[in-house]
Write a protein that holds these residues in place. Structure first.
Motif, PDB file in Angstrom:
ATOM      1  N   ILE A 294      12.593  -0.624  11.614  1.00 36.65           N
ATOM      2  CA  ILE A 294      12.719  -0.491  10.160  1.00 36.65           C
ATOM      3  C   ILE A 294      14.120  -1.001   9.851  1.00 36.65           C
ATOM      4  O   ILE A 294      15.122  -0.295  10.036  1.00 36.65           O
ATOM      5  CB  ILE A 294      12.557   0.968   9.683  1.00 36.65           C
ATOM      6  N   ALA A 295      14.205  -2.255   9.435  1.00 34.89           N
ATOM      7  CA  ALA A 295      15.496  -2.941   9.328  1.00 34.89           C
ATOM      8  C   ALA A 295      15.832  -3.249   7.876  1.00 34.89           C
ATOM      9  O   ALA A 295      14.940  -3.528   7.063  1.00 34.89           O
ATOM     10  CB  ALA A 295      15.472  -4.242  10.142  1.00 34.89           C
ATOM     11  N   SER A 296      17.122  -3.219   7.577  1.00 37.25           N
ATOM     12  CA  SER A 296      17.558  -3.569   6.229  1.00 37.25           C
ATOM     13  C   SER A 296      19.066  -3.704   6.211  1.00 37.25           C
ATOM     14  O   SER A 296      19.765  -3.171   7.085  1.00 37.25           O
ATOM     15  CB  SER A 296      17.156  -2.500   5.207  1.00 37.25           C
ATOM     16  N   TYR A 297      19.563  -4.396   5.201  1.00 33.57           N
ATOM     17  CA  TYR A 297      20.988  -4.335   4.852  1.00 33.57           C
ATOM     18  C   TYR A 297      21.236  -2.919   4.326  1.00 33.57           C
ATOM     19  O   TYR A 297      20.326  -2.284   3.761  1.00 33.57           O
ATOM     20  CB  TYR A 297      21.278  -5.383   3.773  1.00 33.57           C
TER      21      TYR A 297
ATOM     22  N   ALA B 115       8.289  -5.557  13.128  1.00 34.80           N
ATOM     23  CA  ALA B 115       9.438  -5.196  12.301  1.00 34.80           C
ATOM     24  C   ALA B 115       9.031  -5.121  10.840  1.00 34.80           C
ATOM     25  O   ALA B 115       8.209  -5.912  10.369  1.00 34.80           O
ATOM     26  CB  ALA B 115      10.572  -6.198  12.484  1.00 34.80           C
ATOM     27  N   ILE B 116       9.609  -4.151  10.151  1.00 28.89           N
ATOM     28  CA  ILE B 116       9.500  -4.046   8.696  1.00 28.89           C
ATOM     29  C   ILE B 116      10.908  -4.266   8.153  1.00 28.89           C
ATOM     30  O   ILE B 116      11.852  -3.573   8.570  1.00 28.89           O
ATOM     31  CB  ILE B 116       8.973  -2.670   8.265  1.00 28.89           C
TER      32      ILE B 116
ATOM     33  N   VAL C 230       9.419  -6.166   2.733  1.00 26.44           N
ATOM     34  CA  VAL C 230       9.175  -5.309   1.569  1.00 26.44           C
ATOM     35  C   VAL C 230      10.347  -5.457   0.612  1.00 26.44           C
ATOM     36  O   VAL C 230      11.503  -5.266   0.997  1.00 26.44           O
ATOM     37  CB  VAL C 230       9.041  -3.832   1.987  1.00 26.44           C
ATOM     38  N   LYS C 231      10.060  -5.808  -0.626  1.00 26.22           N
ATOM     39  CA  LYS C 231      11.096  -5.859  -1.650  1.00 26.22           C
ATOM     40  C   LYS C 231      11.245  -4.475  -2.273  1.00 26.22           C
ATOM     41  O   LYS C 231      10.278  -3.858  -2.698  1.00 26.22           O
ATOM     42  CB  LYS C 231      10.746  -6.895  -2.725  1.00 26.22           C
ATOM     43  N   TYR C 232      12.480  -4.009  -2.311  1.00 26.93           N
ATOM     44  CA  TYR C 232      12.773  -2.688  -2.868  1.00 26.93           C
ATOM     45  C   TYR C 232      12.255  -2.573  -4.300  1.00 26.93           C
ATOM     46  O   TYR C 232      11.742  -1.524  -4.705  1.00 26.93           O
ATOM     47  CB  TYR C 232      14.282  -2.467  -2.814  1.00 26.93           C
TER      48      TYR C 232
ATOM     49  N   ILE D 183       2.041  -1.201   3.829  1.00 23.52           N
ATOM     50  CA  ILE D 183       2.817  -0.952   5.048  1.00 23.52           C
ATOM     51  C   ILE D 183       1.951  -0.248   6.088  1.00 23.52           C
ATOM     52  O   ILE D 183       1.958  -0.598   7.281  1.00 23.52           O
ATOM     53  CB  ILE D 183       4.073  -0.125   4.737  1.00 23.52           C
ATOM     54  N   LEU D 184       1.182   0.727   5.652  1.00 24.73           N
ATOM     55  CA  LEU D 184       0.294   1.440   6.579  1.00 24.73           C
ATOM     56  C   LEU D 184      -0.771   0.501   7.142  1.00 24.73           C
ATOM     57  O   LEU D 184      -1.108   0.594   8.337  1.00 24.73           O
ATOM     58  CB  LEU D 184      -0.355   2.626   5.872  1.00 24.73           C
ATOM     59  N   GLU D 185      -1.276  -0.390   6.315  1.00 27.39           N
ATOM     60  CA  GLU D 185      -2.249  -1.367   6.805  1.00 27.39           C
ATOM     61  C   GLU D 185      -1.616  -2.292   7.835  1.00 27.39           C
ATOM     62  O   GLU D 185      -2.253  -2.664   8.838  1.00 27.39           O
ATOM     63  CB  GLU D 185      -2.822  -2.164   5.633  1.00 27.39           C
TER      64      GLU D 185
END
Length: 286
Positions: free
Chosen positions: A5-8, A104-105, A182-184, A198-200
């Motif tokens: 679960i990656a992000s800035y 990765a998400i 995924v866009k916030y 996301i679950l799919e």
């Protein structure tokens, strides 16, 4: 194998982790901060050699990225891990690879809204926050949750971020595992459908069923309003301590009220749009 679960920083990582931990690791979708331990921050602290000193610790510690992941993956189970690290290589040491990563998400956020969250979180003015966003060699040091490490000068975990566009591009171009971006902003506008998507995505790697009632409970218990109430009443162990006041900085701060149109000076807006124009157009922000 690891699902990242990656992000800035300040891009919605904790919100995604909250929803996923509530849905995947509770019986009925009711969230508690304790559940976040199931999607913990990636750390190599338990494998740091006593022989490492502060000289060139970035390259020294990066040598432990892959060895740490190999140990995590010894049980051949799926492990969810949070990271703010760019998908980078330091002195030949890769952050991760195809042998340790399942998927990765990546959560990305409009830098015009991100900048105010960064300014609050790190107690900076907007000028310093802009420099943070545009620093191609930016490194942050996650605040230790261990009391005996808090003031230590010994080598510790670090996250190499690069600038906002470099961070996004590094994960976007991952070529050895499936990736979901995924866009916030989409998450705010259509939380239920984004969670379901996301679950799919995860159902390709996990045995899970979509349960309407559990999804509803997850959405309600991880709403910004509820997370903020929980932080106010119980505290949030992942919020950082202000070096100025020695008090915890509010983690769940503005939510939907963080609107760059109302909060940002036009000069800062133009600078952000100029620096990140290509990526912002690609993501539909411009």
């Amino acid at each position: 194998m690891i699902i990242w679960i990656a992000s800035y920083p300040k891009s919605g990582n904790t919100w995604i982790r909250s929803m996923l931990s509530a849905y995947l690791f509770s019986e009925n979708g009711e969230f508690s901060f304790k559940l976040l331990e199931n999607i913990d921050r990636f750390s190599i602290k338990n494998l740091i050699s006593k022989s490492i000193n502060d000289t060139h610790y970035q390259s020294n510690i990066s040598k432990y990225w892959i060895p740490t992941q190999k140990i995590i993956n010894q049980d051949e189970k799926i492990h969810f891990l949070k990271t703010h690290n760019a998908l980078c290589t330091i002195n030949g040491n890769k952050f991760t690879d195809q042998f340790n990563t399942k998927a990765a998400i990546y959560i990305v956020r409009d830098p015009r809204n991100l900048i105010t969250s960064l300014a609050h979180h790190y107690e900076m003015n907007l000028g310093d926050a802009f420099n943070f966003l545009t620093n191609k060699r930016k490194i942050i040091f996650p605040q230790s949750l261990e009391k005996d490490d808090k003031l230590s000068n010994k080598p510790r975990d670090f996250n190499f971020l690069a600038d906002w566009s470099g961070h996004y591009t590094s994960w976007k171009n991952i070529n050895f595992c499936p990736l979901k971006i995924v866009k916030y902003e989409d998450l705010i506008l259509d939380t239920e459908n984004i969670l379901v998507s996301i679950l799919e995505f995860l159902s390709k790697f996990l045995k899970l069923k979509l349960d309407k009632k559990k999804i509803t409970n997850t959405l309600e218990s991880t709403s910004f309003e509820n997370l903020s109430r929980m932080e106010n009443s119980d505290g949030f162990h992942e919020s950082i301590t202000s070096p100025k006041t020695k008090k915890k900085i509010k983690f769940f701060n503005l939510g939907k009220k963080n609107n760059w149109n109302k909060l940002l000076d036009k000069k800062i807006v133009r600078k952000i749009e100029s620096n990140f124009r290509n990526e912002m157009i690609e993501l539909g922000y411009l």
